[in-house]
Each structure stands twice: as structure tokens, then as C-alpha cells.
Scaffold this active site. Structure first.
Site, PDB file in Angstrom:
ATOM      1  N   SER A   1       0.836  -1.196   0.000  1.00 20.71           N
ATOM      2  CA  SER A   1       0.000   0.000   0.000  1.00 20.71           C
ATOM      3  C   SER A   1       0.873   1.249   0.000  1.00 20.71           C
ATOM      4  CB  SER A   1      -0.892   0.014   1.239  1.00 20.71           C
ATOM      5  OG  SER A   1      -1.398   1.315   1.423  1.00 20.71           O
TER       6      SER A   1
ATOM      7  N   HIS B   1      -1.416  -1.426  -4.191  1.00 22.21           N
ATOM      8  CA  HIS B   1      -2.657  -1.091  -3.488  1.00 22.21           C
ATOM      9  C   HIS B   1      -2.709   0.419  -3.253  1.00 22.21           C
ATOM     10  CE1 HIS B   1      -6.073  -2.125  -0.841  1.00 22.21           C
ATOM     11  NE2 HIS B   1      -5.623  -1.189  -0.020  1.00 22.21           N
TER      12      HIS B   1
ATOM     13  N   ASP C   1      -4.873   3.518  -1.638  1.00 21.47           N
ATOM     14  CA  ASP C   1      -5.910   3.839  -0.666  1.00 21.47           C
ATOM     15  C   ASP C   1      -6.468   5.235  -0.899  1.00 21.47           C
ATOM     16  OD1 ASP C   1      -6.049   1.502   1.112  1.00 21.47           O
ATOM     17  OD2 ASP C   1      -3.936   1.940   1.483  1.00 21.47           O
TER      18      ASP C   1
ATOM     19  N   MET D   1      -9.002   7.985   0.176  1.00 24.59           N
ATOM     20  CA  MET D   1      -9.773   8.372   1.372  1.00 24.59           C
ATOM     21  C   MET D   1     -10.332   9.767   1.184  1.00 24.59           C
ATOM     22  SD  MET D   1      -7.292   6.989   4.367  1.00 24.59           S
ATOM     23  CE  MET D   1      -6.557   5.339   4.317  1.00 24.59           C
TER      24      MET D   1
ATOM     25  N   HIS E   1      -8.569   0.929  -3.648  1.00 23.16           N
ATOM     26  CA  HIS E   1      -9.454   0.725  -2.495  1.00 23.16           C
ATOM     27  C   HIS E   1     -10.137   2.057  -2.185  1.00 23.16           C
ATOM     28  CE1 HIS E   1      -9.537  -0.373   2.116  1.00 23.16           C
ATOM     29  NE2 HIS E   1     -10.743  -0.247   1.603  1.00 23.16           N
TER      30      HIS E   1
ATOM     31  N   MET F   1     -12.223   4.244  -0.116  1.00 25.30           N
ATOM     32  CA  MET F   1     -12.831   4.506   1.197  1.00 25.30           C
ATOM     33  C   MET F   1     -13.515   5.858   1.114  1.00 25.30           C
ATOM     34  SD  MET F   1      -9.665   3.037   3.395  1.00 25.30           S
ATOM     35  CE  MET F   1      -8.591   3.121   1.967  1.00 25.30           C
TER      36      MET F   1
ATOM     37  N   MET G   1     -11.336  -6.139   5.830  1.00 25.75           N
ATOM     38  CA  MET G   1     -10.535  -5.177   6.596  1.00 25.75           C
ATOM     39  C   MET G   1     -10.188  -5.796   7.949  1.00 25.75           C
ATOM     40  SD  MET G   1     -10.009  -2.612   4.674  1.00 25.75           S
ATOM     41  CE  MET G   1      -9.012  -1.766   5.910  1.00 25.75           C
TER      42      MET G   1
ATOM     43  N   ASP H   1      -6.550  -6.593   4.534  1.00 30.88           N
ATOM     44  CA  ASP H   1      -5.925  -5.270   4.587  1.00 30.88           C
ATOM     45  C   ASP H   1      -5.899  -4.728   6.015  1.00 30.88           C
ATOM     46  OD1 ASP H   1      -5.037  -2.716   4.083  1.00 30.88           O
ATOM     47  OD2 ASP H   1      -6.720  -2.126   2.800  1.00 30.88           O
TER      48      ASP H   1
HETATM   49  C1  DX5 Z   1      -6.077   1.341   5.952  1.00 30.91           C
HETATM   50  C2  DX5 Z   1      -5.671   1.063   4.524  1.00 30.91           C
HETATM   51  C3  DX5 Z   1      -4.569   0.093   4.414  1.00 30.91           C
HETATM   52  C4  DX5 Z   1      -3.292   0.520   5.057  1.00 30.91           C
HETATM   53  C5  DX5 Z   1      -2.535  -0.698   5.481  1.00 30.91           C
HETATM   54  O1  DX5 Z   1      -7.224   2.101   5.954  1.00 30.91           O
HETATM   55  O2  DX5 Z   1      -6.774   0.565   3.788  1.00 30.91           O
HETATM   56  O3  DX5 Z   1      -4.356  -0.296   3.063  1.00 30.91           O
HETATM   57  O4  DX5 Z   1      -2.470   1.298   4.239  1.00 30.91           O
HETATM   58  O5  DX5 Z   1      -1.390  -0.300   6.168  1.00 30.91           O
HETATM   59  P1  DX5 Z   1      -0.663  -1.272   7.208  1.00 30.91           P
HETATM   60  O6  DX5 Z   1      -0.274  -2.499   6.467  1.00 30.91           O
HETATM   61  O7  DX5 Z   1       0.488  -0.470   7.684  1.00 30.91           O
HETATM   62  O8  DX5 Z   1      -1.680  -1.582   8.296  1.00 30.91           O
HETATM   63 ZN    ZN Z   2      -6.454  -0.376   1.758  1.00 29.32          ZN
END
Ligand code: DX5
Ligand code: ZN
Length: 221
Positions: free
Chosen positions: A16, A41, A43, A45, A74, A76, A145, A181
Site C-alpha cells: 500500500s 494497493h 488507498d 480516502m 481501495h 474509502m 478489513m 488489509d
Molecule cells: C487502511 C488502509 C490500508 C493501510 C494498510 O485504511 O486501507 O491499506 O495502508 O497499512 P498497514 O499495512 O500499515 O496496516
Molecule cells: Zn487499503
């Protein structure tokens, strides 16, 4: 071109970029691809669905030419439907929405496939698997998750292992990736894989490792 042919039982690692240096994402991509990552990956947000803000389609479009790996996006975000086409156009190969954010989940998944991407659904730790029971035929990926989404570097929630086993049983022989994740480390990766996690997302475990290639190999097992 990216290769996303479903390969059952092959463990995959999706680092990620959330844990990378945001001032140097191009370098992060090159490093992690060189270290043997399977997917990237990303993220997204929005500051509403989760209490954090990251990036959207323009940044993904800027990253796209700098890796040949599949971009695993992903989302969110509160209203994923509004921007699906933009994410696809930006270069997303997999688009994963949160079940909690989709009033018409079946429609959303059909739309993702119409756009030519793989369709994923993510479930927060408190969301039961029954939320996806009736859309399995519209799904290419289930993202379990194992932390509450929003931040990297959180601790793995142990109950996620049982949920993973149930997800694996629910999927059966269907060509659906089970991805995990949050909080994945060299210590818990073997348990995560044994419970049915095929794609391991890892932020800190890869980007904060002294040797990224070793870290990725260790997670893959
Ligand atoms: C959290 C994200 C993850 C995050 C994982 O909301 O969706 O993808 O980056 O990071 P680690 O592996 O450090 O928990
Ligand atoms: Zn993620």
C-alpha cells in the site's frame, strides 16, 4: 498491460502506497515493483467515509505510466458511484468499494465490470459477510478489513482470522480473490494465509522494512 488472470491459491502481496513517501511516489513504485510486489494497493480516502484524506483520480493517472503492475484501488469514500468512471479512466484495474457506502451494491458492482475493471467489495471489521452473500456472482474480489480503515500502521484485529475462514468458505470454488488489509506483519502473515487470505495488503510491513524484497517474500510465504 497488467495481468489479472485469476490464479487460485497463489499468495500475492499488494504493498500500500499509503506508507510510502508521498513526496516521491514514482520512486516508491519503482522500488516496490523491483522488490517483487504483485499488485499496487492505492488507498483513496475522502475525509468522510474515513477520517483521513489521501488522493484521487489525478494522482492515480500520474502513477499509471510508472508501473506495469495491476493498480488495486481501495475506495474509502462515501459516494463511490459518482466517480467510478474517472478512476477507471485514470488506470484502475481493480475497483473496490465499501459495502457500507453502497445503497445499491449490486448496481455498483455491475457498473464496475461494465467499465472493464475487476469488481471488489470491502467489509469493515464490524460488517458481517452476509452483506455480500447475494452479490457473489458480481464479484471478483472480497477485501476483508483487519483494521478500521483510515490509517496505516494499526494493529491487526485477531477476530479477522475467523472472518477470513468464513469468507473463504463462502467463496467456495468461485474465481474470487480474498484480500486482507490492515496490520499484516511478518509474524501474522502465515496465519492470515492459512485462514484463506490470498492477497495480502501491506503498508508499513513493506515500506518500513530494511529490505523490501525480503519483506515481500516473507509475506508471500
Ligand atoms: C487502511 C488502509 C490500508 C493501510 C494498510 O485504511 O486501507 O491499506 O495502508 O497499512 P498497514 O499495512 O500499515 O496496516
Ligand atoms: Zn487499503
Amino acid at each position: 498491460m497488467t495481468n489479472l488472470t485469476f490464479t487460485p491459491n497463489t499468495p500475492l502481496v499488494a504493498p500500500s502506497l499509503l506508507s510510502a513517501d508521498f513526496a516521491n511516489l514514482q520512486h516508491a513504485l519503482a522500488t516496490v515493483q523491483g522488490a517483487g510486489a504483485d499488485w499496487i494497493h492505492l488507498d483513496v480516502m475522502d475525509g468522510h467515509f474515513v477520517p483521513n484524506l489521501t488522493f484521487g483520480p489525478p494522482v492515480i493517472a500520474a502513477l499509471r505510466p510508472h508501473t506495469t503492475l495491476p493498480l488495486d484501488v481501495h475506495l474509502m469514500v462515501t459516494n463511490p458511484d459518482e466517480h467510478l468512471a474517472e478512476y477507471r479512466k485514470a488506470g484502475a484495474d481493480i475497483l473496490t468499494v465499501h459495502a457500507e457506502a453502497c445503497t445499491h451494491l449490486h448496481r455498483t458492482l455491475c457498473r464496475i465490470r461494465e467499465l472493464g475493471a475487476k469488481a471488489g467489495v470491502s467489509l469493515n471489521p464490524a460488517t458481517p459477510l452476509s452483506a455480500i452473500e447475494h452479490v457473489l456472482d458480481q464479484l471478483d474480489l472480497i477485501l476483508i478489513m483487519s483494521v478500521n480503515p483510515g490509517f496505516g500502521g494499526q494493529s491487526f484485529i485477531p477476530q479477522s482470522l475467523e472472518k477470513l475462514k468464513q469468507a473463504k468458505a463462502l467463496v467456495g470454488n468461485r474465481p474470487i480473490y480474498v484480500e486482507v488489509d490492515g496490520g499484516i506483519t511478518p509474524t501474522n502473515a502465515a496465519d492470515v494465509r492459512a485462514a484463506g487470505g490470498q492477497v495480502l495488503v501491506a503498508g508499513n510491513a513493506v515500506f518500513k522494512a530494511a529490505d523490501m524484497a525480503l519483506a515481500i517474500m516473507g509475506l508471500r510465504g
